[in-house]
Scaffold this active site. Structure first.
Site, PDB file in Angstrom:
ATOM      1  CB  ALA A  69      14.277   2.474   4.612  1.00 51.43           C
ATOM      2  CG  LEU A  71       9.498  -5.331   4.359  1.00 46.78           C
ATOM      3  CD1 LEU A  71       9.460  -6.548   5.456  1.00 46.78           C
ATOM      4  CD2 LEU A  71       8.368  -5.606   3.414  1.00 46.78           C
ATOM      5  CG  LEU A  73      11.281  -2.805   0.253  1.00 45.35           C
ATOM      6  CD1 LEU A  73      11.375  -1.552  -0.474  1.00 45.35           C
ATOM      7  CD2 LEU A  73      10.014  -3.160  -0.060  1.00 45.35           C
ATOM      8  N   GLY A 116       7.478   0.005   7.458  1.00 41.08           N
ATOM      9  CA  GLY A 116       7.371  -0.668   8.606  1.00 41.08           C
ATOM     10  C   GLY A 116       8.082   0.301   9.791  1.00 41.08           C
ATOM     11  CD  GLU A 119       3.332  -1.251   9.345  1.00 42.04           C
ATOM     12  OE1 GLU A 119       2.180  -1.949   9.559  1.00 42.04           O
ATOM     13  OE2 GLU A 119       4.146  -1.793   8.820  1.00 42.04           O
ATOM     14  CD  GLU A 139       3.607   0.453   3.782  1.00 39.74           C
ATOM     15  OE1 GLU A 139       3.596   1.648   3.343  1.00 39.74           O
ATOM     16  OE2 GLU A 139       4.060  -0.128   4.862  1.00 39.74           O
ATOM     17  N   GLY A 147       1.967  -4.349   6.840  1.00 43.24           N
ATOM     18  CA  GLY A 147       2.039  -5.709   7.684  1.00 43.24           C
ATOM     19  C   GLY A 147       2.604  -5.686   9.075  1.00 43.24           C
TER      20      GLY A 147
END
Ligand code: 1HE
Length: 265
Positions: A69, A71, A73, A116, A119, A139, A147
């Site tokens: 899922a 980063l 949060l 992420g 990413e 995001e 990021g």
């Protein structure tokens, strides 16, 4: 295969196993949908900076119904700007350790591969997806920005226009459309991504180490270099790789009819 303890120890959100010379690294925070918190990102960095001895290719996979899922949060809400920069750079170092490490990485994707998580998948070298996989960059909706190197890697993988659309509008791609867009290289049946990734990793592990080094380190850099630098780098790397004793032995094996021919697979 039981999980193998490593030194330095992995965080509880990561587990490592071996299948011969293939290492299997699993995200094991399924209750939080494998959201990536700082200990996990640091664990990935430590693992890929110094993979366990004898490991020649790695499969990255995830427990539960979702790959990741993105980063965690919980870490965003009370972070200063300075801490935000440091955290993003921490992700950059971790994912660079993976992308430009010493072993190729095949990632098995299912369920949510978002933020992420996408990413992280983009930093891997080969992506295998199941029909449940879906890709998104929420995001924009969360009021943040990628990021973990996503703005660098994802446009190279699927094009700036698609990434722009995904972040701006929250558009998601299902497994089939994500595959067509170039996110995954293999689309397999439900429940088969891990086995396929392990099979591919064994094939990769059987390559000459110097070839794998050249592929992982030179290919993406040549793609980003000006043409003349690319040609020069290619000439140097190919000469270095082909003068390796392993290359000579493998070429001779073919010439003397001991090696497999190229086949459809
Ligand atoms: C989380 C996170 C998270 C789940 N951080 N805790 N990422 C996102 O915006 C994606 C947010 N997550 C989701 O949209 C959904 O969780 C999923 C579609 C991935 C899965 O849905 P579902 O119904 O299976 O699970 P759930 O009920 O939403 O979540 C289960 C638990 O995981 C729940 O905690 P619980 O204590 O209530 O059980 C959730 O709060 C928790 N959880 N996702 C923290 N992301 C370097 S910059 C990168 C920037 C980004 O990655 S932005 C994208 C962030």
């Amino acid at each position: 295969m039981p999980p193998e303890p490593l030194s330095p120890a992995l965080p509880p959100s990561l587990a490592f196993r071996r299948d011969g010379d293939v290492g299997i690294l699993e995200l094991t925070r399924a209750d939080k949908r494998n959201a990536l918190d700082t200990p996990t990102v640091l664990g990935l960095q430590a693992f890929f900076s110094a993979p366990p001895a004898g490991v020649r290719a790695v499969v990255l996979c995830a427990a539960g119904d979702h790959f990741s899922a993105g980063l965690d949060l919980n870490e965003v809400s009370d972070r200063s700007t300075t801490d935000g920069i440091a955290n993003s750079m921490l992700w950059h170092r971790a994912f660079e350790a993976l992308e430009y490490g010493s072993v190729p990485v095949v990632v098995a994707l299912h369920g949510a591969v978002v933020g992420g998580g996408l990413e992280l998948a983009a930093a891997c070298h080969v992506r295998v997806a199941e029909p449940s996989a879906f890709y998104g960059l929420p995001e924009g909706q969360r009021g943040i920005f990628v990021g973990g190197g996503g703005s660098v890697r994802l446009p190279r993988l699927i094009g700036t226009a698609r990434v722009m659309d995904m972040i701006l509008t929250g558009r998601t791609y299902d497994a089939k459309d994500g595959h067509a867009a170039g996110i995954s290289q293999y689309l397999v049946e439900a429940g088969e991504s891990r086995a396929k990734a392990v099979e591919l990793a064994h094939r990769i592990a059987a390559n000459a180490p110097l070839s794998n080094f050249a592929i992982v380190h030179a290919l993406p850099r040549i793609g980003e270099a000006p043409r003349e630098i690319g040609y020069l780098t290619e000439a140097l790397i190919s000469a270095i790789a082909s003068s390796d004793p392993q290359a000579r032995a493998r070429v001779n094996d073919f010439l003397e009819k001991r090696a497999a021919k190229v086949d459809v697979r």
